[in-house]
Scaffold this motif. Structure first.
Motif, PDB file in Angstrom:
ATOM      1  N   GLU A   1       4.755   6.528  -7.951  1.00 25.46           N
ATOM      2  CA  GLU A   1       5.498   6.312  -9.194  1.00 25.46           C
ATOM      3  C   GLU A   1       6.798   5.575  -8.919  1.00 25.46           C
ATOM      4  O   GLU A   1       7.293   5.558  -7.797  1.00 25.46           O
ATOM      5  CB  GLU A   1       5.739   7.631  -9.937  1.00 25.46           C
ATOM      6  CG  GLU A   1       6.551   8.651  -9.197  1.00 25.46           C
ATOM      7  CD  GLU A   1       6.857   9.892 -10.043  1.00 25.46           C
ATOM      8  OE1 GLU A   1       6.169  10.128 -11.043  1.00 25.46           O
ATOM      9  OE2 GLU A   1       7.794  10.596  -9.677  1.00 25.46           O
TER      10      GLU A   1
ATOM     11  N   ASP B   1       6.811  10.965  -5.201  1.00 21.37           N
ATOM     12  CA  ASP B   1       8.037  10.835  -5.976  1.00 21.37           C
ATOM     13  C   ASP B   1       8.666   9.459  -5.815  1.00 21.37           C
ATOM     14  O   ASP B   1       8.648   8.857  -4.739  1.00 21.37           O
ATOM     15  CB  ASP B   1       9.057  11.902  -5.574  1.00 21.37           C
ATOM     16  CG  ASP B   1      10.217  11.942  -6.555  1.00 21.37           C
ATOM     17  OD1 ASP B   1      10.001  12.428  -7.679  1.00 21.37           O
ATOM     18  OD2 ASP B   1      11.298  11.439  -6.213  1.00 21.37           O
TER      19      ASP B   1
ATOM     20  N   ASP C   1       3.181  16.429  -9.486  1.00 25.78           N
ATOM     21  CA  ASP C   1       4.220  15.451  -9.790  1.00 25.78           C
ATOM     22  C   ASP C   1       5.352  15.560  -8.767  1.00 25.78           C
ATOM     23  O   ASP C   1       5.535  16.608  -8.148  1.00 25.78           O
ATOM     24  CB  ASP C   1       4.762  15.777 -11.188  1.00 25.78           C
ATOM     25  CG  ASP C   1       5.420  14.582 -11.841  1.00 25.78           C
ATOM     26  OD1 ASP C   1       5.476  13.498 -11.227  1.00 25.78           O
ATOM     27  OD2 ASP C   1       5.866  14.739 -12.985  1.00 25.78           O
ATOM     28  N   ASP C   2       6.085  14.475  -8.603  1.00 23.87           N
ATOM     29  CA  ASP C   2       7.280  14.463  -7.740  1.00 23.87           C
ATOM     30  C   ASP C   2       6.968  14.986  -6.348  1.00 23.87           C
ATOM     31  O   ASP C   2       7.795  15.692  -5.738  1.00 23.87           O
ATOM     32  CB  ASP C   2       8.414  15.316  -8.357  1.00 23.87           C
ATOM     33  CG  ASP C   2       8.783  14.859  -9.758  1.00 23.87           C
ATOM     34  OD1 ASP C   2       8.423  13.736 -10.129  1.00 23.87           O
ATOM     35  OD2 ASP C   2       9.428  15.636 -10.480  1.00 23.87           O
TER      36      ASP C   2
HETATM   37 CA    CA Z   1       7.331  12.175 -11.291  1.00 31.61          CA
END
Ligand code: CA
Ligand code: C2E
Ligand code: CA
Ligand code: CA
Length: 277
Positions: free
Chosen positions: A235, A202, A179-180
């Protein structure tokens, strides 16, 4: 000037005090939140760019406090992470997600994999995998329908233990996403060492993708993910222009307001009924 300086100091002291009070309030209220069932899991769909198919969704925690109303995860997750309360909360999220998956099957709905956020403390907890397996057994959920989203911070703890846990997850069938991606300060070396299925770029990069140098970085991130046989997800996609850029550069999936905001379970089920295919 001297006076205004003193006022500034006083102002900061007040802000700090109220911050501390706020943290203490949240910490205390979080204990009730689980018991009193104030949490809900919302779902935000992801779409495969090339086909337009809805492929999966991310589970995002929401706290509806009886007095304060909705408190966003950005306000309470970092505190829960520091106090260790995230371990019980995170376990509750996985359990809810699995219960929802089981119920969706009963309802005859198409089953989509669900991604769950796992914070570093939760991941590092010695019982993490054991608890996951227990939930899979209790609910009868196929672990390959659950993906864990971990951050680079978790992987920076570049130990045998981290590696072993990830390998065990892989063996169970649980998918792993970073993630990110791009926000951490770690080297890229961990990417080849750990068994990761997906990279989530991200949202701060997606927001600035109209900028030439950010566009270059995103292009390289997509290529890097693909070189390492990973799925690449963007995202925070909010505009058609961002989607066009990502499509042109071969990004696999998008998630963001352009497609849908995170929604309660019932709305998500309606969304799946209407858009699955
Ligand atoms: Ca994220
Ligand atoms: P995240 O994992 O990076 O989740 C993405 C965040 O971006 C979510 O915020 C989501 O609502 C928001 N978002 C999605 N699409 C868009 C968009 O197009 N534009 C903008 N501006 N924002 C978008 P949310 O739900 O407030 O969650 C914030 C963070 O809280 C999450 O960031 C995650 O780190 C954490 N979090 C949420 N639920 C959980 C949980 O169950 N466990 C743990 N450990 N952390 C969680
Ligand atoms: Ca996430
Ligand atoms: Ca984030």
């Amino acid at each position: 000037a001297k006076d205004s300086g003193r006022n500034t100091v006083r102002f900061y002291a007040q802000v700090m005090e109220s911050n501390i009070q706020e943290r203490m309030w949240i910490e205390e209220e979080l204990d009730y939140a689980l018991k009193e069932q104030q949490f809900r899991v919302f779902y935000q769909p992801k779409m495969h760019i090339a086909t337009g198919h809805i492929t999966s969704a991310e589970a995002l925690l929401r706290w509806f406090h009886p007095v304060r109303g909705l408190i966003s995860p950005g306000e309470f997750i970092p505190i829960a992470e520091q106090t260790g309360q995230i371990v019980a909360i995170g376990e509750w999220v996985v359990k809810k997600v699995c219960e929802h998956l089981t119920r969706s099957t009963e309802l005859g709905l198409p089953l989509l994999p669900i991604a769950v956020n796992v914070s570093p403390k939760q991941f590092q907890h010695p019982q993490f995998i054991y608890k996951l397996r227990q939930i899979f057994e209790e609910t009868g959920v196929d672990p390959s329908f659950v993906e864990v989203e971990i951050t680079e911070t978790t992987l920076m703890d570049n130990t045998e233990e981290t590696l072993n846990k990830l390998l065990l997850l892989k063996q169970i069938g649980v998918r792993i996403a970073i993630d990110d991606f791009g926000m951490g300060y770690s080297s890229l070396g961990y990417l080849k060492r750990f068994p990761v299925n997906a990279l989530k770029i991200d949202q701060s990069f997606i927001r600035e993708v109209h900028d030439e140098s950010t566009a270059a970085i995103v292009t390289v991130m997509i290529a890097l993910g693909h070189q390492l046989q990973m799925h690449v997800i963007a995202e925070g996609v909010e505009t058609e222009a961002q989607l066009d850029f990502l499509r042109q550069h071969g990004c696999d999936e998008i998630q963001g307001y352009l497609l849908s905001k995170p929604m309660p379970l019932n709305e998500f089920r309606d969304f799946v009924r209407k858009n699955y295919g």
